[in-house]
Scaffold this motif. Structure first.
Motif, PDB file in Angstrom:
ATOM      1  N   GLY A  61       0.948  -1.372   0.075  1.00 19.63           N
ATOM      2  CA  GLY A  61      -0.182  -0.077  -0.097  1.00 19.63           C
ATOM      3  C   GLY A  61       0.763   1.184   0.013  1.00 19.63           C
ATOM      4  O   GLY A  61       0.537   2.294  -0.521  1.00 19.63           O
ATOM      5  N   GLN A  62       1.777   1.369   0.568  1.00 20.69           N
ATOM      6  CA  GLN A  62       2.901   2.407   0.690  1.00 20.69           C
ATOM      7  C   GLN A  62       3.247   2.596  -0.670  1.00 20.69           C
ATOM      8  O   GLN A  62       3.521   3.756  -0.970  1.00 20.69           O
ATOM      9  N   LYS A  63       3.758   1.567  -1.428  1.00 29.54           N
ATOM     10  CA  LYS A  63       4.348   1.781  -2.921  1.00 29.54           C
ATOM     11  C   LYS A  63       3.199   2.357  -3.491  1.00 29.54           C
ATOM     12  O   LYS A  63       3.584   3.090  -4.635  1.00 29.54           O
ATOM     13  N   ILE A  64       2.138   1.689  -3.636  1.00 27.78           N
ATOM     14  CA  ILE A  64       0.984   2.378  -4.346  1.00 27.78           C
ATOM     15  C   ILE A  64       0.487   3.721  -4.018  1.00 27.78           C
ATOM     16  O   ILE A  64       0.330   4.544  -4.909  1.00 27.78           O
ATOM     17  N   VAL A  65       0.478   4.207  -2.985  1.00 25.16           N
ATOM     18  CA  VAL A  65       0.453   5.552  -2.412  1.00 25.16           C
ATOM     19  C   VAL A  65       1.305   6.382  -3.068  1.00 25.16           C
ATOM     20  O   VAL A  65       0.932   7.630  -3.418  1.00 25.16           O
ATOM     21  N   GLU A  66       2.456   6.131  -3.006  1.00 23.71           N
ATOM     22  CA  GLU A  66       3.615   6.814  -3.627  1.00 23.71           C
ATOM     23  C   GLU A  66       3.317   7.013  -5.078  1.00 23.71           C
ATOM     24  O   GLU A  66       3.425   8.183  -5.689  1.00 23.71           O
ATOM     25  N   GLN A  67       2.995   6.072  -5.797  1.00 21.13           N
ATOM     26  CA  GLN A  67       2.680   6.069  -7.297  1.00 21.13           C
ATOM     27  C   GLN A  67       1.474   6.915  -7.544  1.00 21.13           C
ATOM     28  O   GLN A  67       1.405   7.540  -8.660  1.00 21.13           O
ATOM     29  N   ALA A  68       0.426   6.676  -6.638  1.00 21.54           N
ATOM     30  CA  ALA A  68      -0.693   7.409  -6.821  1.00 21.54           C
ATOM     31  C   ALA A  68      -0.742   9.036  -6.844  1.00 21.54           C
ATOM     32  O   ALA A  68      -1.018   9.761  -7.468  1.00 21.54           O
ATOM     33  N   LYS A  69       0.297   9.369  -6.022  1.00 17.70           N
ATOM     34  CA  LYS A  69       0.636  10.822  -5.773  1.00 17.70           C
ATOM     35  C   LYS A  69       1.052  11.220  -7.266  1.00 17.70           C
ATOM     36  O   LYS A  69       0.661  12.293  -7.599  1.00 17.70           O
ATOM     37  N   VAL A  70       2.013  10.459  -7.917  1.00 17.45           N
ATOM     38  CA  VAL A  70       2.527  11.123  -9.114  1.00 17.45           C
ATOM     39  C   VAL A  70       1.434  10.891 -10.426  1.00 17.45           C
ATOM     40  O   VAL A  70       1.323  11.894 -10.746  1.00 17.45           O
ATOM     41  N   ILE A  71       0.557   9.846 -10.158  1.00 19.08           N
ATOM     42  CA  ILE A  71      -0.452   9.978 -11.254  1.00 19.08           C
ATOM     43  C   ILE A  71      -1.524  11.004 -10.997  1.00 19.08           C
ATOM     44  O   ILE A  71      -1.971  11.492 -11.824  1.00 19.08           O
ATOM     45  N   VAL A  72      -1.871  11.443  -9.832  1.00 18.09           N
ATOM     46  CA  VAL A  72      -3.128  12.573  -9.673  1.00 18.09           C
ATOM     47  C   VAL A  72      -2.536  13.687  -9.872  1.00 18.09           C
ATOM     48  O   VAL A  72      -3.129  14.317 -10.602  1.00 18.09           O
ATOM     49  N   ASP A  73      -1.200  13.935  -9.633  1.00 16.26           N
ATOM     50  CA  ASP A  73      -0.680  15.283  -9.902  1.00 16.26           C
ATOM     51  C   ASP A  73      -0.411  15.273 -11.589  1.00 16.26           C
ATOM     52  O   ASP A  73      -0.752  16.479 -12.018  1.00 16.26           O
ATOM     53  N   GLU A  74      -0.083  14.267 -12.278  1.00 18.61           N
ATOM     54  CA  GLU A  74       0.049  14.491 -13.639  1.00 18.61           C
ATOM     55  C   GLU A  74      -1.447  14.448 -13.952  1.00 18.61           C
ATOM     56  O   GLU A  74      -1.248  15.336 -15.182  1.00 18.61           O
ATOM     57  N   SER A  75      -2.259  13.851 -13.703  1.00 17.44           N
ATOM     58  CA  SER A  75      -3.791  14.163 -14.319  1.00 17.44           C
ATOM     59  C   SER A  75      -4.235  15.739 -14.066  1.00 17.44           C
ATOM     60  O   SER A  75      -4.889  16.170 -15.060  1.00 17.44           O
ATOM     61  N   ASN A  76      -3.916  16.202 -12.828  1.00 21.10           N
ATOM     62  CA  ASN A  76      -4.220  17.652 -12.838  1.00 21.10           C
ATOM     63  C   ASN A  76      -3.375  18.468 -13.902  1.00 21.10           C
ATOM     64  O   ASN A  76      -3.801  19.655 -14.010  1.00 21.10           O
ATOM     65  N   ARG A  77      -2.160  17.963 -13.975  1.00 16.33           N
ATOM     66  CA  ARG A  77      -1.464  18.904 -15.166  1.00 16.33           C
ATOM     67  C   ARG A  77      -1.927  18.902 -16.498  1.00 16.33           C
ATOM     68  O   ARG A  77      -1.783  19.860 -17.216  1.00 16.33           O
ATOM     69  N   ILE A  78      -2.738  18.043 -16.825  1.00 15.13           N
ATOM     70  CA  ILE A  78      -3.659  18.133 -18.215  1.00 15.13           C
ATOM     71  C   ILE A  78      -4.461  19.295 -18.103  1.00 15.13           C
ATOM     72  O   ILE A  78      -4.446  19.989 -19.304  1.00 15.13           O
ATOM     73  N   LEU A  79      -5.139  19.459 -17.050  1.00 14.41           N
ATOM     74  CA  LEU A  79      -6.136  20.826 -17.102  1.00 14.41           C
ATOM     75  C   LEU A  79      -5.234  21.912 -17.137  1.00 14.41           C
ATOM     76  O   LEU A  79      -5.636  22.976 -17.908  1.00 14.41           O
ATOM     77  N   ASP A  80      -4.142  22.010 -16.375  1.00 21.43           N
ATOM     78  CA  ASP A  80      -3.001  23.118 -16.244  1.00 21.43           C
ATOM     79  C   ASP A  80      -2.788  23.252 -17.737  1.00 21.43           C
ATOM     80  O   ASP A  80      -2.662  24.429 -18.103  1.00 21.43           O
ATOM     81  N   ILE A  81      -2.268  22.583 -18.574  1.00 19.52           N
ATOM     82  CA  ILE A  81      -1.958  22.258 -19.782  1.00 19.52           C
ATOM     83  C   ILE A  81      -2.819  23.216 -20.629  1.00 19.52           C
ATOM     84  O   ILE A  81      -2.767  24.067 -21.638  1.00 19.52           O
ATOM     85  N   VAL A  82      -4.069  22.662 -20.599  1.00 18.98           N
ATOM     86  CA  VAL A  82      -5.212  23.288 -21.499  1.00 18.98           C
ATOM     87  C   VAL A  82      -5.545  24.809 -21.110  1.00 18.98           C
ATOM     88  O   VAL A  82      -5.640  25.559 -21.883  1.00 18.98           O
ATOM     89  N   HIS A  83      -5.488  25.071 -19.732  1.00 19.92           N
ATOM     90  CA  HIS A  83      -5.674  26.494 -19.312  1.00 19.92           C
ATOM     91  C   HIS A  83      -4.426  27.443 -19.587  1.00 19.92           C
ATOM     92  O   HIS A  83      -4.755  28.593 -20.290  1.00 19.92           O
TER      93      HIS A  83
END
Length: 313
Positions: A61-83
């Motif tokens: 679970g600790q490893k999944i959480v570390e990767q989840a943070k990266v994935i969620v950040d990168e998903s947020n970046r998509i909207l940033d790119i559009v803006h």
């Protein structure tokens, strides 16, 4: 696997409680639990050890959480790119400001910023530097205004201005008759300080040439307010140090007690800080540009000696 499921996992990992995590995710607890269970079933692993109180992450679970943070950040970046592509500056922007900067800097830029960027919903919190750094790491705020340097590899720092320290000396004090004061004349037991948690207190301690407190006054007092320190100093209970901007609104009587330091004066560096993931950069740039515009006329010191709140003692 969905982004929403990963956000729920991050929330439970942070709050270590399904009910509290659901409240902060604005969903019901059964909905959040069901989505996390579906993710665990899909991955065929257990992310959380539910038998522990508070809930703990499993090793995988600790490893999944570390990767989840990266994935969620990168998903947020998509909207940033559009803006950024559209030149859009709007949406929610969460800003943390340390207590010793909030009352002086916020009134200087807030009105200008809200008028210039009406589509931005600015949410402001008064936080200590430690709280700002943690909330940036957790994604709960987008930027902060704090004294720097912080020596944190996860934080980007954009200096805004350099603010000298100014002494406020009571009439019965040994330094009152001095036109200017020297750092070498300061004694820790002589100075009224802010309470723990304020980085300005740490900067003052770093500034002083001795940290031995003989407690000659017969009492030890720390306050969360510069106004309280000013009143106590005027009563002759000790001197205090103030950030330059805090001295501008003092009345003429109080200003008679102010003493500048000899050149180069000790100063703090105040910066706009944000996470290295650099999300919402268009709003960060807009905020920096606005603050630069209003501060430039009020504070233009360059020949100063920066005293870091994290300087080794």
């Amino acid at each position: 696997m969905t982004i929403t499921q990963l956000k729920y996992v991050l929330s439970v990992a942070e709050y270590q409680n399904f009910t509290v995590a659901a409240e902060h995710s604005f969903v019901t607890q059964p909905t959040l639990s069901m989505q996390i269970q579906k993710l665990e079933d899909e991955l065929d692993v257990q992310i959380f050890n539910r038998s522990k109180k508070p809930i703990e992450l499993t090793q995988i679970g600790q490893k999944i959480v570390e990767q989840a943070k990266v994935i969620v950040d990168e998903s947020n970046r998509i909207l940033d790119i559009v803006h950024q592509q559209k030149g859009y500056i709007g949406g929610e922007f969460r800003l943390g400001i340390i207590p010793t900067v909030m009352p002086t800097l916020l009134p200087m830029f807030l009105n200008n910023f809200t008028k210039k960027y009406p589509k931005v919903k600015l949410i402001i919190e008064e936080l200590t530097t430690e709280e700002i750094v943690k909330k940036l790491a957790d994604g709960h705020i987008d930027a902060g205004l704090a004294a720097t340097p912080l020596e944190n590899e996860a934080i980007k720092e954009r200096p805004l201005y350099y603010e000298p320290f100014v002494g406020l000396i009571p009439q019965n004090h040994r330094l009152f008759k001095n036109k200017n004061i020297s750092v070498n004349e300061l004694e820790m037991e002589d100075i009224l300080l802010l309470e723990d948690g304020h980085c300005f207190k740490d900067s003052v301690i770093n500034l002083c040439r001795t940290h031995k407190i003989d407690n000659k006054k017969g009492f030890q007092l720390e306050s969360g307010s510069f106004d309280t320190l000013i009143k106590l100093a005027k009563e002759g209970l000790g001197m205090t140090l103030l950030p330059y901007l805090h001295t501008l609104d003092l009345n003429d009587e109080d200003k008679n007690h102010l003493r500048d330091f000899e050149n180069p004066p000790p100063a703090r560096e105040v910066s706009l800080i944000y996470h290295k993931s650099q999300l919402k950069m268009q709003m960060i740039e807009a905020l920096k540009k606005t603050i630069d515009g209003v501060v430039r006329g009020a504070i233009s010191f360059s020949d100063v000696k920066i005293i870091s709140p994290l300087q080794k003692r």
